[in-house]
Design a protein around this motif. Structure first.
Motif, PDB file in Angstrom:
ATOM      1  N   PRO A   1      29.035  77.018  56.634  1.00 12.36           N
ATOM      2  CA  PRO A   1      29.558  76.902  57.999  1.00 12.36           C
ATOM      3  C   PRO A   1      29.451  75.494  58.585  1.00 12.36           C
ATOM      4  O   PRO A   1      30.332  75.074  59.336  1.00 12.36           O
TER       5      PRO A   1
ATOM      6  N   ALA B   1      30.936  80.401  53.655  1.00 13.82           N
ATOM      7  CA  ALA B   1      29.665  80.189  52.974  1.00 13.82           C
ATOM      8  C   ALA B   1      28.962  78.907  53.412  1.00 13.82           C
ATOM      9  O   ALA B   1      27.744  78.816  53.380  1.00 13.82           O
TER      10      ALA B   1
ATOM     11  N   GLY C   1      28.568  83.592  62.036  1.00 12.53           N
ATOM     12  CA  GLY C   1      28.776  83.733  60.596  1.00 12.53           C
ATOM     13  C   GLY C   1      30.219  83.910  60.171  1.00 12.53           C
ATOM     14  O   GLY C   1      30.481  84.465  59.112  1.00 12.53           O
TER      15      GLY C   1
ATOM     16  N   LEU D   1      32.404  81.423  59.574  1.00 15.82           N
ATOM     17  CA  LEU D   1      32.993  80.199  59.005  1.00 15.82           C
ATOM     18  C   LEU D   1      32.746  80.089  57.505  1.00 15.82           C
ATOM     19  O   LEU D   1      32.792  79.003  56.943  1.00 15.82           O
TER      20      LEU D   1
ATOM     21  N   GLY E   1      31.100  79.948  64.013  1.00 16.29           N
ATOM     22  CA  GLY E   1      29.978  79.382  63.272  1.00 16.29           C
ATOM     23  C   GLY E   1      28.668  80.083  63.610  1.00 16.29           C
ATOM     24  O   GLY E   1      27.872  80.405  62.737  1.00 16.29           O
ATOM     25  N   ILE E   2      28.466  80.333  64.897  1.00 13.27           N
ATOM     26  CA  ILE E   2      27.236  81.000  65.346  1.00 13.27           C
ATOM     27  C   ILE E   2      27.142  82.398  64.736  1.00 13.27           C
ATOM     28  O   ILE E   2      26.083  82.834  64.300  1.00 13.27           O
TER      29      ILE E   2
END
Lengths: 272, 211
Positions: free
Chosen positions: B42, B40, B36, B38, B33-34
Motif C-alpha cells: 500500500p 499488497a 487495506g 491498495l 490505504g488505511i
C-alpha cells in the motif's frame, strides 16, 4: 490450484509467512502484463496441461519430460524461503518443489557442462504481454545458473505453494526458485532446460546489462544503479499505510552460510 | 473566442469545485490505504498514486494554452487551480516518501537524494514548483508584471523533470509511462512551435485587415 502434498524439510524459515492473497496477487510476470496485479488478472488463460519440459544440451540422456511424470516421480518438499525482488520488496513463501539437482541427475550432465539455461513458454495467444505493440521484454524469457548453483540443495523447481499446485500467475506448472538471488532469476512456466558450456544469455541482463547481472545475488552492498538495495519492504507487514518500516536486506538474502562459498574469490561488485 | 459555458458569476464556484474534485483521488487513496484497499504494497501504491496525479494535473494545466490556441476553448480560469493541485500532490507525494516509505531515516534519505538521479529529478521538480506556487496569487501577478510570465516558464523544466523522475523509477517503460512521455513531448513540443504559429496567425490577420 489443486491440493498438493509435500513432506516437511529443514528448510523452514522461522519468519511470518506472507499471506497467500499477497503471494498470489502481487506478481511480476511480464508475459501477462507489467502491472503487479496483471498476472493474477490475466494468467487464467494459460493452459498448463499438457506440458512438457525439454532437457537437452550437454547431457548424456536428453529427454522430453512430461509434467505429470515429474509430479509422480519426485518427492515434493515444502520449502519456506525468503523472496527478495530486485525492486526492493520481499516476501516469505511456503513453496512446494524438489531439488533441481535431482532432475539434473536424471539427464546426466556431461563433464563439459558448466551452466544451465532455462526458457519460458512463448504463447502470445494466451500470454497477452507477448502480443500487441507494447512488449516489455524479448521473448522467450531466458535465465541461467552456473552448474554448481543449479546443483545447490537450496535451488528447487517449484510446482506449488501454500499446499497447492502453483497458480498460473506464480509460474505454473513449474518454475525455478533460487532464494539467495533476486526474484527475476526465478524463471516461471519453464518449457526448456539446456546444459551449456558457455554462460547463457539472461533476459534482464540483455535488457539492461549495467543494471542486471548474470549472478543477481541479493546484495545490500551493491546498489541497483537507479536505486538502493540496502533495505526492503516486507509485503504485508504494514497495517494499511502504517507500520511497514523497511527492513535491512541481508547478504545472499540471509542464505550466506549456505551459499557464500560458491562465490569465494569473486568480486561481487563486478559479478553482480 | 468561445468561452466556457458556465456563466461568469458561477465561475469562482466552479474553480472551488475543481479544487474539491481534484483532491478526491488523493483522499480516496488515503482512505483505501488505511483500510487495506491498495493491494499488497500500500505504501508504494499510495506514493505512486500521488505522484501520478501530480503529473496529471501538471499536464492538464499545460493543456490550457493549446486548447485555447487551437480549439478556441478558453479554460484559463482553471489553470491556477490545476497548477496548485499539482503542487499539493507533489507535496503529499514527497511527504509520503519521507515518512511512510523512508520512515524519516534521514541518512537513507540524504543518500538517496545525493546518489539517485531519479530522486534528484523529483527533488528538482519540487523545488522549482515552490516559487510558482508562491507567486500564483493575483498580487504577485500584478507586481511581477512581465516577469511573472518569465518565471512561470519554469513549469516546462518541472514537467520534464517529473516525467523523467517517473520513467527512471521503473524497471521498464510500461504503456502508462509511455503515454506520459508522449504527452510531455507534445506539450513541450507545442511550446517550441507556438511562437511561429502565433506569428503566422498574426500575419494572416493583418493581411485580412488590410484587404
Amino acid at each position: 490450484a489443486a491440493p498438493l502434498a509435500a513432506i516437511p524439510t529443514k528448510y523452514t524459515l522461522d519468519e511470518k509467512l506472507t499471506s497467500k492473497e499477497d503471494v498470489t496477487t502481487y506478481n511480476n510476470f511480464y508475459e501477462f502484463g507489467t502491472g503487479k496485479d496483471d498476472p493474477a488478472k490475466n494468467a487464467g488463460s494459460l493452459t498448463t496441461r499438457p506440458w512438457t519440459i525439454e532437457v537437452d544440451g550437454l547431457v548424456a540422456k536428453p529427454q522430453v519430460i512430461d509434467i505429470e511424470t515429474i509430479m509422480a516421480n519426485y518427492t515434493m518438499e515444502e520449502r519456506v524461503y525468503r523472496m527478495r525482488c530486485v525492486e526492493a520488496w520481499s516476501m516469505v513463501i511456503p513453496w512446494i518443489g524438489f531439488p533441481l539437482a535431482s532432475l539434473l541427475d536424471q539427464v546426466e550432465p556431461l563433464g563439459s557442462a558448466k551452466y544451465v539455461a532455462f526458457e519460458t513458454l512463448v504463447r502470445p495467444e494466451e500470454m497477452q504481454g507477448q502480443a500487441g505493440i507494447f512488449q516489455a521484454l524479448d521473448w522467450p524469457y531466458v535465465e541461467g545458473l552456473r552448474l554448481d548453483e543449479a546443483r545447490h540443495p537450496l535451488t528447487i523447481l517449484a510446482t506449488g505453494l501454500y499446499g497447492e499446485t502453483l497458480p498460473n500467475q506464480n509460474g505454473a506448472p513449474i518454475r525455478l526458485v533460487v532464494p539467495w538471488k533476486y526474484g527475476f532469476k526465478g524463471i516461471k512456466s519453464i518449457v526448456k532446460i539446456t546444459l551449456t558450456e558457455e554462460e547463457p544469455p539472461t533476459t534482464w541482463n540483455k535488457a539492461a546489462p549495467n543494471e542486471y547481472g548474470f549472478y543477481a545475488n541479493v546484495n545490500p552492498a551493491v546498489d541497483h544503479p537507479r536505486w538502493s538495495q540496502a533495505t526492503e519492504r516486507r509485503i504485508g507487514e504494514a497495517e494499511g499505510l502504517f507500520g511497514g518500516a523497511r527492513i535491512n536486506t541481508l547478504p545472499f538474502n540471509g542464505y550466506a552460510d549456505e551459499v557464500a562459498s560458491l562465490y569465494e574469490g569473486m568480486d561481487l561488485t563486478k559479478f553482480y | 473566442m468561445a468561452s466556457l459555458a458556465i456563466p461568469t458569476r458561477y465561475r469562482p464556484a466552479s474553480v472551488w469545485a475543481l479544487y474539491a474534485i481534484g483532491l478526491i483521488p488523493g483522499l480516496y487513496g488515503f482512505y483505501l490505504g488505511i483500510f487495506g484497499g491498495l493491494g499488497a504494497d500500500p505504501v508504494r501504491a499510495f506514493e505512486h498514486l500521488l505522484g501520478l496525479w501530480a503529473l496529471r494535473f501538471l499536464c492538464l494545466g499545460l493543456l490550457i494554452t493549446p486548447l485555447r490556441d487551437l480549439f478556441g476553448v478558453n479554460l484559463m480560469a482553471y489553470r491556477r487551480a490545476l497548477g496548485l493541485l499539482a503542487f499539493y500532490y507533489v507535496l503529499a507525494h514527497f511527504a509520503v516518501y519521507l515518512t511512510l516509505d523512508r520512515g524519516l531515516i534521514l541518512s537513507s534519505i540524504a543518500g538517496d537524494i545525493l546518489k539517485r538521479p531519479y530522486i534528484m529529478l523529483g527533488m528538482a521538480g519540487l523545488l522549482l514548483l515552490i516559487p510558482l506556487a508562491l507567486t500564483s496569487n493575483q498580487w504577485s501577478i500584478r507586481r511581477l508584471g512581465p516577469k511573472w510570465n518569465q518565471l512561470h516558464k519554469l513549469v516546462y523544466p518541472v514537467l520534464i523533470a517529473a516525467v523523467l523522475h517517473y520513467a527512471l523509477s521503473l524497471k521498464v517503460i510500461d504503456p502508462e509511462a509511455a503515454f506520459y512521455i508522449a504527452v510531455t513531448i507534445i506539450l513541450i513540443g507545442y511550446r517550441l512551435i507556438r511562437p511561429k504559429l502565433m506569428e503566422r496567425r498574426r500575419a494572416r490577420r493583418m493581411a485580412t485587415a488590410q484587404r
